[in-house]
Design an enzyme around this catalytic site. Sequence first.
Site, short mmCIF file in Angstrom:
data_model
loop_
_atom_site.label_atom_id
_atom_site.label_comp_id
_atom_site.label_asym_id
_atom_site.label_seq_id
_atom_site.Cartn_x
_atom_site.Cartn_y
_atom_site.Cartn_z
N GLU A 298 0.85 -1.20 0.00
CA GLU A 298 0.00 0.00 0.00
C GLU A 298 0.88 1.24 0.00
OE1 GLU A 298 -3.59 0.55 2.60
OE2 GLU A 298 -2.43 2.24 3.36
N ALA B 270 -9.12 11.24 3.43
CA ALA B 270 -10.44 11.06 4.06
C ALA B 270 -11.38 12.19 3.70
CB ALA B 270 -10.28 10.97 5.57
P1 FAD Z 1 -17.83 0.31 7.14
O1 FAD Z 1 -17.73 -1.01 6.48
O2 FAD Z 1 -18.96 1.18 6.77
O3 FAD Z 1 -17.86 0.05 8.72
C1 FAD Z 1 -17.67 1.14 9.62
C2 FAD Z 1 -18.45 0.89 10.92
O4 FAD Z 1 -19.86 0.91 10.66
C3 FAD Z 1 -18.18 -0.46 11.56
O5 FAD Z 1 -18.24 -0.30 12.96
C4 FAD Z 1 -19.33 -1.33 11.07
O6 FAD Z 1 -19.61 -2.40 11.95
C5 FAD Z 1 -20.47 -0.32 11.03
N1 FAD Z 1 -21.50 -0.60 10.02
C6 FAD Z 1 -21.29 -1.01 8.75
N2 FAD Z 1 -22.49 -1.12 8.12
C7 FAD Z 1 -23.45 -0.76 8.99
C8 FAD Z 1 -24.87 -0.65 8.93
N3 FAD Z 1 -25.53 -0.96 7.80
N4 FAD Z 1 -25.54 -0.23 10.04
C9 FAD Z 1 -24.85 0.07 11.17
N5 FAD Z 1 -23.52 -0.01 11.30
C10 FAD Z 1 -22.83 -0.42 10.22
N6 FAD Z 1 -9.50 5.67 5.17
C11 FAD Z 1 -9.32 6.69 4.28
O7 FAD Z 1 -9.81 7.80 4.52
N7 FAD Z 1 -8.59 6.51 3.14
C12 FAD Z 1 -8.04 5.32 2.81
O8 FAD Z 1 -7.39 5.20 1.76
C13 FAD Z 1 -8.22 4.22 3.71
N8 FAD Z 1 -7.71 2.99 3.43
C14 FAD Z 1 -7.98 1.94 4.28
C15 FAD Z 1 -7.51 0.65 3.94
C16 FAD Z 1 -7.78 -0.44 4.77
C17 FAD Z 1 -7.31 -1.83 4.37
C18 FAD Z 1 -8.47 -0.24 6.00
C19 FAD Z 1 -8.71 -1.40 6.93
C20 FAD Z 1 -8.93 1.03 6.35
C21 FAD Z 1 -8.70 2.13 5.49
N9 FAD Z 1 -9.17 3.41 5.80
C22 FAD Z 1 -8.98 4.44 4.91
C23 FAD Z 1 -9.85 3.67 7.08
C24 FAD Z 1 -11.39 3.48 6.99
O9 FAD Z 1 -11.95 4.48 6.18
C25 FAD Z 1 -11.92 3.58 8.43
O10 FAD Z 1 -11.46 2.50 9.20
C26 FAD Z 1 -13.42 3.78 8.59
O11 FAD Z 1 -13.63 4.12 9.97
C27 FAD Z 1 -14.27 2.55 8.30
O12 FAD Z 1 -14.28 2.23 6.98
P2 FAD Z 1 -15.02 0.87 6.45
O13 FAD Z 1 -14.96 0.95 4.98
O14 FAD Z 1 -14.47 -0.31 7.12
O15 FAD Z 1 -16.52 1.17 6.97
#
Ligand code: FAD
Length: 286
Positions: free
Chosen positions: A17, A51
């Site tokens: 990454e 972000a």
């Molecule tokens: P989600 O899958 O939406 O989950 C977030 C939270 O919401 C979790 O607690 C989940 O349980 C909950 N949730 C999901 N769906 C629902 C629903 N329908 N109802 C209620 N609750 C729900 N951030 C950046 O800004 N830029 C990047 O390039 C970036 N790269 C990343 C790469 C990786 C591999 C990882 C692991 C994280 C990265 N992040 C990045 C950070 C990420 O944006 C954050 O961790 C963010 O807080 C959650 O993103 P997610 O896509 O996992 O969210």
Amino acid sequence: MKISEIKKEKGIVWSFEIFPPKPTADITVMEKTIAELAALSPDFISVTCSAGGSGNSRTAEIASLLKNKYAVEPLAHITCINSDKAEIEAELRKLRAAGIENVLALRGDRIPGAEKGVFEHASELVEFILSVDPGFDISGACYPETHPESPSPEKDLEYLKLKVDTGVKRLVTQLFFDNEDYFDFVRRAKEAGINVPIQAGIMPLVRKSNVDRIISLSGAKIPNKVSRMIAKYYDDPASLMQAGIAYATEQASDLVAGGAEGVHIYVMNNPAVAKAITNNLSSILN
Ligand code: FAD
């Protein structure tokens, strides 16, 4: 090529990454980094996005450089919580125009005052991406130690399953330092009916700045072995570099031995670190 279609005879999916340079930065330094990483022949390189919203970073530009000049498959990150539909669609079209078909669909971190209120969860972004162009191969994020905002590991897995069922083909984990957390998570995910590959994300702690950032931001559990390494080498850059590479090498080797379907290294734009770990594992990876 679609990353979810990569098949390995032996070894595992091995990837890095990187993050894009600042909008005003000269591209030459980044090109040198990309050239050195490309020489290591990873299966793909993922490119983070800021972000603040999808339209304000150089993710598409760097992903295009990877694909079209260095022949490395890019995985372009795209976030949604701080964007509206038009911004996301514009970013998707930019990626498609550059021939990019792999995206990591993310909610993005909450920035007070920046949320647009259109998308709340990554699963909604997945649905939107597929409505714009069903040809995208979509990866998603997951959390072996549970997402920090989740009320419980069970709820987090329930929503992760929803995200996968919406169209995510493969998952990449948040960084972790204790492989048992990963193996336990994979087992629990399978029990919850999540049957896509779960690639392990690990970050080599090789610089003081990595250590400070991880401790303040990721919330990852720091095992005693890592605490001792930090305490001993925090003010000794050369030793921290060696110890961090050694720890990440051992972590990756154990992940492969334990059947991980892939390892993704958060290389923080440091090709020397990627090269050292890749070379340390040359027989294991090929
Ligand atoms: P989600 O899958 O939406 O989950 C977030 C939270 O919401 C979790 O607690 C989940 O349980 C909950 N949730 C999901 N769906 C629902 C629903 N329908 N109802 C209620 N609750 C729900 N951030 C950046 O800004 N830029 C990047 O390039 C970036 N790269 C990343 C790469 C990786 C591999 C990882 C692991 C994280 C990265 N992040 C990045 C950070 C990420 O944006 C954050 O961790 C963010 O807080 C959650 O993103 P997610 O896509 O996992 O969210």
